[in-house]
Design a protein around this motif. Structure first.
Motif, PDB file in Angstrom:
ATOM      1  N   LEU A   3       2.276   2.343   1.767  1.00  0.00           N
ATOM      2  CA  LEU A   3       3.337   2.043   0.811  1.00  0.00           C
ATOM      3  C   LEU A   3       4.088   3.307   0.439  1.00  0.00           C
ATOM      4  O   LEU A   3       3.470   4.334   0.137  1.00  0.00           O
ATOM      5  N   GLN A   4       5.408   3.232   0.447  1.00  0.00           N
ATOM      6  CA  GLN A   4       6.253   4.371   0.098  1.00  0.00           C
ATOM      7  C   GLN A   4       7.253   3.947  -0.960  1.00  0.00           C
ATOM      8  O   GLN A   4       8.152   3.156  -0.684  1.00  0.00           O
ATOM      9  N   SER A  20      12.169   1.082  -5.493  1.00  0.00           N
ATOM     10  CA  SER A  20      11.978   0.369  -4.238  1.00  0.00           C
ATOM     11  C   SER A  20      10.695   0.829  -3.574  1.00  0.00           C
ATOM     12  O   SER A  20      10.243   1.964  -3.784  1.00  0.00           O
ATOM     13  N   CYS A  21      10.123  -0.051  -2.773  1.00  0.00           N
ATOM     14  CA  CYS A  21       8.903   0.274  -2.039  1.00  0.00           C
ATOM     15  C   CYS A  21       8.992  -0.370  -0.670  1.00  0.00           C
ATOM     16  O   CYS A  21       9.316  -1.557  -0.549  1.00  0.00           O
ATOM     17  N   THR A  22       8.713   0.422   0.351  1.00  0.00           N
ATOM     18  CA  THR A  22       8.699  -0.085   1.713  1.00  0.00           C
ATOM     19  C   THR A  22       7.271  -0.028   2.250  1.00  0.00           C
ATOM     20  O   THR A  22       6.583   0.991   2.097  1.00  0.00           O
ATOM     21  N   ALA A  23       6.843  -1.111   2.857  1.00  0.00           N
ATOM     22  CA  ALA A  23       5.493  -1.185   3.406  1.00  0.00           C
ATOM     23  C   ALA A  23       5.529  -1.065   4.914  1.00  0.00           C
ATOM     24  O   ALA A  23       6.432  -1.585   5.574  1.00  0.00           O
ATOM     25  N   SER A  24       4.542  -0.377   5.445  1.00  0.00           N
ATOM     26  CA  SER A  24       4.385  -0.288   6.892  1.00  0.00           C
ATOM     27  C   SER A  24       2.937  -0.617   7.239  1.00  0.00           C
ATOM     28  O   SER A  24       2.029  -0.394   6.446  1.00  0.00           O
ATOM     29  N   GLY A  25       2.736  -1.166   8.425  1.00  0.00           N
ATOM     30  CA  GLY A  25       1.400  -1.586   8.823  1.00  0.00           C
ATOM     31  C   GLY A  25       1.045  -2.908   8.165  1.00  0.00           C
ATOM     32  O   GLY A  25       1.584  -3.261   7.120  1.00  0.00           O
ATOM     33  N   GLY A  26       0.148  -3.635   8.775  1.00  0.00           N
ATOM     34  CA  GLY A  26      -0.267  -4.911   8.215  1.00  0.00           C
ATOM     35  C   GLY A  26       0.809  -5.980   8.335  1.00  0.00           C
ATOM     36  O   GLY A  26       1.925  -5.715   8.769  1.00  0.00           O
TER      37      GLY A  26
END
Length: 124
Positions: A3-4, A20-26
């Motif tokens: 999470l970023q 804002s939050c951007t998710a990567s993976g999963g």
């Protein structure tokens, strides 16, 4: 899932800020998403959470009516719109995720995944 978060900064009381939050993976749609915050000298506290589909949202009493959480599963993002901010909102804000339902976070259950925080400072 990683999470970023972004969007923190300095804002005057009564103003607005959007995190804002951007998710990567999963697989993003299988995670309930949320925001927690930690003010100086205080414990981590729940702010808001949103269900897998975005249909259900939950808020801490202290932010209800002022903050809005939303998510975009296609873009893998979650946002926290903060309106009518108060000096008491000053804290490091963390984007969070969990594969358990969002209601659990609202009831004190916490969330398993947490990204690096973004600082929000509200001046009076």
């Amino acid at each position: 899932v990683q999470l970023q978060a972004s969007g923190g900064g300095l804002v005057q009381a009564g103003g607005s800020l959007r995190l804002s939050c951007t998710a990567s993976g999963g697989t993003f749609r299988t995670y309930s998403m949320g925001w927690f915050r930690q003010a100086p000298g205080k414990e981590l506290e729940f702010v808001a959470a949103v269900s897998y589909t975005g249909d259900n949202t939950y808020y801490a009493d202290s932010v209800k009516g002022r903050f809005t959480i939303s998510r975009d599963n296609a873009k893998r993002t979650v946002t926290l719109q903060m309106n009518y901010v108060e000096p008491e909102d000053t804290a490091v804000y963390y984007c969070t995720a969990d594969q358990l339902p969002a209601v659990g976070a609202a009831q004190g259950g916490g969330m398993h995944y947490r990204g690096k925080g973004t600082l929000v400072t509200v001046s009076s």
